[in-house]
Every structure is written in C-alpha cells, then in structure tokens.
Design a protein around this motif. Structure first.
Motif, PDB file in Angstrom:
ATOM      1  N   LEU B  20     -11.892   2.883  -5.325  1.00  0.00           N
ATOM      2  CA  LEU B  20     -11.044   3.142  -4.148  1.00  0.00           C
ATOM      3  C   LEU B  20     -11.430   4.454  -3.477  1.00  0.00           C
ATOM      4  O   LEU B  20     -11.406   4.576  -2.253  1.00  0.00           O
ATOM      5  CB  LEU B  20      -9.562   3.168  -4.542  1.00  0.00           C
ATOM      6  N   GLU B  30      -6.949   9.186  -1.544  1.00  0.00           N
ATOM      7  CA  GLU B  30      -6.577   8.864  -2.917  1.00  0.00           C
ATOM      8  C   GLU B  30      -6.417  10.164  -3.700  1.00  0.00           C
ATOM      9  O   GLU B  30      -7.304  11.016  -3.678  1.00  0.00           O
ATOM     10  CB  GLU B  30      -7.647   7.966  -3.578  1.00  0.00           C
ATOM     11  N   ARG B  31      -5.305  10.314  -4.378  1.00  0.00           N
ATOM     12  CA  ARG B  31      -5.107  11.463  -5.254  1.00  0.00           C
ATOM     13  C   ARG B  31      -5.589  11.072  -6.641  1.00  0.00           C
ATOM     14  O   ARG B  31      -5.492   9.904  -7.022  1.00  0.00           O
ATOM     15  CB  ARG B  31      -3.633  11.859  -5.286  1.00  0.00           C
ATOM     16  N   VAL B  36      -0.216   7.811 -11.757  1.00  0.00           N
ATOM     17  CA  VAL B  36       0.398   7.140 -10.598  1.00  0.00           C
ATOM     18  C   VAL B  36      -0.169   5.719 -10.454  1.00  0.00           C
ATOM     19  O   VAL B  36       0.567   4.744 -10.240  1.00  0.00           O
ATOM     20  CB  VAL B  36       0.150   7.958  -9.308  1.00  0.00           C
ATOM     21  N   TYR B  37      -1.472   5.591 -10.611  1.00  0.00           N
ATOM     22  CA  TYR B  37      -2.128   4.292 -10.473  1.00  0.00           C
ATOM     23  C   TYR B  37      -1.807   3.388 -11.667  1.00  0.00           C
ATOM     24  O   TYR B  37      -1.643   2.186 -11.520  1.00  0.00           O
ATOM     25  CB  TYR B  37      -3.643   4.485 -10.343  1.00  0.00           C
ATOM     26  N   ALA B  40       1.605   1.956 -11.128  1.00  0.00           N
ATOM     27  CA  ALA B  40       1.571   0.951 -10.058  1.00  0.00           C
ATOM     28  C   ALA B  40       0.871  -0.319 -10.538  1.00  0.00           C
ATOM     29  O   ALA B  40       1.262  -1.433 -10.175  1.00  0.00           O
ATOM     30  CB  ALA B  40       0.860   1.513  -8.830  1.00  0.00           C
ATOM     31  N   PHE B  41      -0.156  -0.160 -11.368  1.00  0.00           N
ATOM     32  CA  PHE B  41      -0.846  -1.345 -11.887  1.00  0.00           C
ATOM     33  C   PHE B  41       0.085  -2.189 -12.735  1.00  0.00           C
ATOM     34  O   PHE B  41       0.091  -3.429 -12.627  1.00  0.00           O
ATOM     35  CB  PHE B  41      -2.088  -0.955 -12.700  1.00  0.00           C
ATOM     36  N   ARG B  43       3.255  -2.498 -12.480  1.00  0.00           N
ATOM     37  CA  ARG B  43       4.192  -3.202 -11.581  1.00  0.00           C
ATOM     38  C   ARG B  43       3.505  -4.392 -10.919  1.00  0.00           C
ATOM     39  O   ARG B  43       4.054  -5.498 -10.852  1.00  0.00           O
ATOM     40  CB  ARG B  43       4.695  -2.211 -10.525  1.00  0.00           C
ATOM     41  N   LEU B  44       2.283  -4.148 -10.444  1.00  0.00           N
ATOM     42  CA  LEU B  44       1.526  -5.212  -9.774  1.00  0.00           C
ATOM     43  C   LEU B  44       1.252  -6.371 -10.749  1.00  0.00           C
ATOM     44  O   LEU B  44       1.387  -7.549 -10.398  1.00  0.00           O
ATOM     45  CB  LEU B  44       0.219  -4.610  -9.243  1.00  0.00           C
ATOM     46  N   ASP B  47       3.856  -8.995 -11.217  1.00  0.00           N
ATOM     47  CA  ASP B  47       4.233  -9.784 -10.042  1.00  0.00           C
ATOM     48  C   ASP B  47       3.342 -11.031  -9.955  1.00  0.00           C
ATOM     49  O   ASP B  47       2.130 -10.907  -9.780  1.00  0.00           O
ATOM     50  CB  ASP B  47       4.042  -8.901  -8.798  1.00  0.00           C
ATOM     51  N   ASN B  50       0.887 -11.228  -6.954  1.00  0.00           N
ATOM     52  CA  ASN B  50      -0.115 -10.185  -6.720  1.00  0.00           C
ATOM     53  C   ASN B  50      -1.072 -10.106  -7.896  1.00  0.00           C
ATOM     54  O   ASN B  50      -0.634 -10.097  -9.050  1.00  0.00           O
ATOM     55  CB  ASN B  50       0.558  -8.818  -6.511  1.00  0.00           C
ATOM     56  N   GLN B  66      -7.470  -6.714  -4.170  1.00  0.00           N
ATOM     57  CA  GLN B  66      -6.146  -7.219  -4.527  1.00  0.00           C
ATOM     58  C   GLN B  66      -5.881  -8.482  -3.718  1.00  0.00           C
ATOM     59  O   GLN B  66      -6.197  -8.544  -2.526  1.00  0.00           O
ATOM     60  CB  GLN B  66      -5.078  -6.163  -4.203  1.00  0.00           C
ATOM     61  N   GLY B  85      -7.521  -3.710  -0.168  1.00  0.00           N
ATOM     62  CA  GLY B  85      -8.235  -2.786  -1.054  1.00  0.00           C
ATOM     63  C   GLY B  85      -9.591  -3.283  -1.522  1.00  0.00           C
ATOM     64  O   GLY B  85      -9.953  -3.091  -2.686  1.00  0.00           O
TER      65      GLY B  85
END
Lengths: 148, 148
Positions: B20, B30-31, B36-37, B40-41, B43-44, B47, B50, B66, B85
């Motif tokens: 990314l 991108e930090r 953080v990633y 988020a991964f 959570r994704l 789903d 996703n 994605q 992405g």
C-alpha cells in the motif's frame, strides 16, 4: 420541506422501485418485476453493512438511497461509507431534499466510524455533479465499470 | 510470471502495508503503525462481503487488492463487486500481474453472483486508466469523495 429519513422495510420496495425508475437513466434499466427487488431487499436488509434508506415528506416517499459501510486497509485502515442509488422524486427536486439526504448519509457514515464518504455518478449527470461539488464532494476520481 | 492469488491471513498484513505504501499516492497517506492495520484486517476478515486478497509469485507477495460484494436494488437488483486498494509491487509491473489480478477479481465476483465489477481511481493515475480500459472497463463515471 421537511424530509424524514428512515431505514426502509419490505413494504417500501414498490415506492423505491418507482423512484429508481423515475430517472433519465434508470427508466431504461429497471425491469418492473417487483419480486426481483423484494428478494434483493431481503438480502440487503440482512447485511449489517448495507442499509436501504427512504426519505418521507407529507406522508409520501420522496427520496431513497443505499449506504454501504466498507472496512478496509488502505488510507491508514480507513472505513469508507458509500452512497448508491440516490433518487429524489422528479416533482420534488430543487427543494432541498438532496441536501437533506446527504446530511443523513453523513450522520450515518460518521456513526459507523467512516472517515470518507464516496459515490460514483454517470458522467452525463452534469447537474448532479454540480450539486455534489456544492455539498463538499471532490470529483477526484474516475469510476470504471465492467459488466460481467 | 505465474501469480497465485489467495485470501490474506493476519500474517500477511505487513506485506500488504508495504505494498500500500509502495505507491506514488500511498506513500504520503499510510502511517506505519502496524497495529492499526492488524485491527482493521481482523474486522475485514470477519465480514463475509469483504475479502483482502494477495498475489504471490516466487514465494513473495507481489500484489494485493480488496474485493467488496455489494447487494442492491438499482440496475434491476444487481449485485456489484467492487475493487479497492489495488497494488502491484513496483519491481513487478508490466509483467502481467495486473491482468491476472483482474481475472482473479472477475472470477470471485461472478462466483458471488455479481453482474458488475467496479472501481474508482484517482484522476492522476493516467497509466492505470489505460490499463483498465484495455481490460474491458469503461470510464463511464465520476468518483466523488468527501472526507468526514
């Protein structure tokens, strides 16, 4: 003109179909078999990341849109909110309904933790482009589509 | 160059973040806080609509994207598949990896019942625009974004 937005229920599907078809592009691409839409609505309503929303004024459905919450990794793991299928009844345009719809979408998007609100629009909808720019959106992207 | 695409797992997140950020636009946004990633991964990955996908070649992660499946009412209740992405490692470009990625996305989209594949791309990515047009996509829409 006060418009109240709420989550749609099954009984709203005929009104939503009427709005989707009440459109210069939509009239050519919506088939009028309500059972197809009713089935799709049930699927959408079961999905926690998708909401079909309607706007009512004077006891009539005057607007609709779909909001999709998209978790993701790009943009420092931003959650996106995406608007689809925006329609305002033709006799209700230029009365502030669209701005109220965007405000409703923004409030729902923020409540879901989204930091970006996005949508794509056919290039030919030039009046709508001006509306979204006036409401804080930037036409920064090209939207590519491929039928499967 | 044979690229094999598969669903990403948690252990792939550092490679995805590297891809990314390996991008003219991505490097500025991108930090590098992997937690953080990673969050988020997770959570994704929970789903069902996703999927974070990676492409591997010669035991290295060389691409990622994605895929989001979006049920809906418009377009006669079409299910859409959306790509987000997309990244191909800079040293692996112009080797057919992108075309293989699109083929993988199309196969997954069809398997999910989607009849439309869509994505948006920053206007400044002119080379990528040509790539998507050459791969059957039409730049029919304008993509509007609003930070919240």
């Amino acid at each position: 003109m006060t418009v109240v937005f709420r989550d749609a229920v099954s009984a709203d599907v005929p009104d939503i179909l009427a709005l989707l078809a009440d459109d210069v592009l939509g009239q050519g691409r919506e088939r009028y078999d309500i059972s197809v839409y009713a089935k799709a609505f049930e699927r959408l309503a079961r999905d926690p990341n998708n909401t079909q929303i309607i706007g009512e004024a004077e006891n009539r459905v005057v607007a609709c849109y779909q909001l999709t919450i998209i978790p993701g990794l790009s943009l420092t793991a931003a959650t996106r909110a995406q608007i689809e299928g925006v329609r305002v009844a033709s006799q209700m345009r230029s009365k502030g309904v669209g701005a109220a719809l965007i405000a409703d979408a923004e409030a729902r998007a923020r409540a879901a933790g989204a930091t970006l609100l996005q949508l794509t629009m056919n290039r030919t909808r030039v009046d709508s482009h001006r509306f979204y720019e006036a409401n804080g959106f930037s036409p920064s992207h090209v939207g590519f589509k491929k039928p499967l």
